[in-house]
Scaffold this active site. Structure first.
Site, mmCIF file in Angstrom:
data_model
loop_
_atom_site.group_PDB
_atom_site.id
_atom_site.type_symbol
_atom_site.label_atom_id
_atom_site.label_comp_id
_atom_site.label_asym_id
_atom_site.label_seq_id
_atom_site.Cartn_x
_atom_site.Cartn_y
_atom_site.Cartn_z
ATOM 1 N N CYS A 83 0.838 -1.206 0.000
ATOM 2 C CA CYS A 83 0.000 0.000 0.000
ATOM 3 C C CYS A 83 0.870 1.252 0.000
ATOM 4 C CB CYS A 83 -0.910 -0.005 1.216
ATOM 5 S SG CYS A 83 -1.988 1.444 1.303
ATOM 6 N N LYS A 122 1.659 -9.463 0.863
ATOM 7 C CA LYS A 122 1.202 -8.786 -0.345
ATOM 8 C C LYS A 122 2.189 -7.659 -0.635
ATOM 9 C CE LYS A 122 -2.925 -6.640 -2.409
ATOM 10 N NZ LYS A 122 -2.530 -5.227 -2.631
ATOM 11 N N GLY A 195 -3.512 -6.536 -9.608
ATOM 12 C CA GLY A 195 -3.230 -5.274 -10.282
ATOM 13 C C GLY A 195 -3.790 -5.204 -11.692
#
Length: 338
Positions: A83, A122, A195
């Site tokens: 993020c 992630k 993505g």
């Protein structure tokens, strides 16, 4: 997916797919330790399998958050180092941790020692001026070395300065080939891709290489596509769903019952219906459906009759779309939301 994939969102998504692995919005370890734990961590039993997505950079705090969360029964713990938001950077976690893969490896190692469920990561393919073809293989090797149970790779760089979070989802070029190469070079490790994946036909193409596909905003903004996930995962049908394959009125009734329970517990109708706005893209009446939920459900005292009214505006008699691609039969995959 902060402020998006809350428990009400996940309950809706579970009605559309029994097989998808659902992720929580990212929750900061400090918030779990010091904040309203019940609000942050509680979820409906129907949501399983569900993974808790953590943010943080302090091993002690992350481990304490895992100990607290263990009482809630999550099926997986995921550490987010992808993020790029300013809020996350100010706490020196998220994508900025890609600069220090050794520290991330130490975090995963510590988290695995206290977790009774799989611990996953992630990540991005790199940040700022890093060269992904150098950075990503090293990052994966470190995560694999400390026993990460799965690694989800967002196939874009993150630019920590100069781009907004929205721009970081759109401007840096996607490099699916690099992520696919990482899977071919690590055949025995669960690697998933994320993505820019817009629909299930595209997801199926990635699943011919990768172990899993993670859908975030595509699944939120076009929620109805989730109705085709289970058929895709078991190879029993074409990618995508038609109205005849989904009992939308049963979904309506389930969400009415759920919303009534939320309202009885002190919540508002909008807390549930805001996640339903993307259900019917491509259906006749979808625009009116969105209008009703967006305007009427937000009013004080709104009740579940508005859900009935919104569904009545949709014409389920025709096919939403025609997708002919099929998923690879029997492919061992997880479909993740988050």
């Amino acid at each position: 997916m902060i402020d998006w994939t809350d428990r009400h969102c996940r309950f809706l998504h579970r009605q559309l797919s029994s097989r998808a692995l659902l992720y929580t919005e990212m929750v900061v370890a400090d918030a779990i330790i010091h904040g309203p734990r019940e609000r942050l961590l509680s979820f409906s039993p129907e949501e399983h399998p569900v993974a808790l997505q953590l943010g943080g950079s302090d091993a002690g705090k992350l481990c304490e958050a895992i100990r607290i969360a263990s009482d809630y029964g999550y099926d997986e713990i995921g550490l987010n180092v992808g993020c790029p938001s300013d809020r996350v950077q100010s706490g020196t976690f998220g994508a900025c941790l890609m600069r220090d893969p050794g520290h991330v490896a130490d975090l995963i190692s510590a988290m695995k020692k206290v977790s009774s469920v799989p611990v996953t990561v992630k990540c991005r393919i790199g940040v700022d001026d890093q060269e992904p073809t150098d950075v990503l293989p090293d990052f994966l090797a470190r995560m694999i070395g400390v026993g990460a149970d799965a690694i989800w790779i967002h196939a874009r760089k993150a630019w920590l300065q100069g781009l907004s979070p929205k721009e970081n989802r759109e401007i840096p070029p996607l490099d699916y080939d690099l992520v696919h190469r990482m899977k071919r070079e690590n055949p025995d490790v669960f690697l998933g891709i994320n993505g820019g994946i817009a629909d299930l036909a595209e997801a199926a193409r990635h699943l011919s290489v990768m172990d899993g596909v993670m859908l975030g905003r595509a699944a939120y903004q076009n929620t109805g596509l989730l109705s085709g996930v289970d058929a895709m995962l078991d190879g029993s049908g074409s990618v995508g769903a038609t109205p005849s394959e989904t009992d939308w009125l049963a979904l309506r009734d389930t969400m009415i019952d759920y919303a009534e329970a939320v309202i009885a517990g002190g919540g508002r109708l909008h807390h549930v219906t805001r996640h339903m706005v993307g259900l019917f893209q491509g259906f006749a009446g979808a625009r009116r459906f969105r209008q009703i939920l967006s305007s009427e459900a937000t009013k004080p005292g709104a009740d579940t009759a508005i859900i009935t009214e919104a569904f009545a505006a949709v014409d389920f008699s025709g096919n939403r779309r025609d997708l002919s691609a099929t998923a690879p039969a029997g492919h061992p995959v997880e479909h993740a939301i988050g």
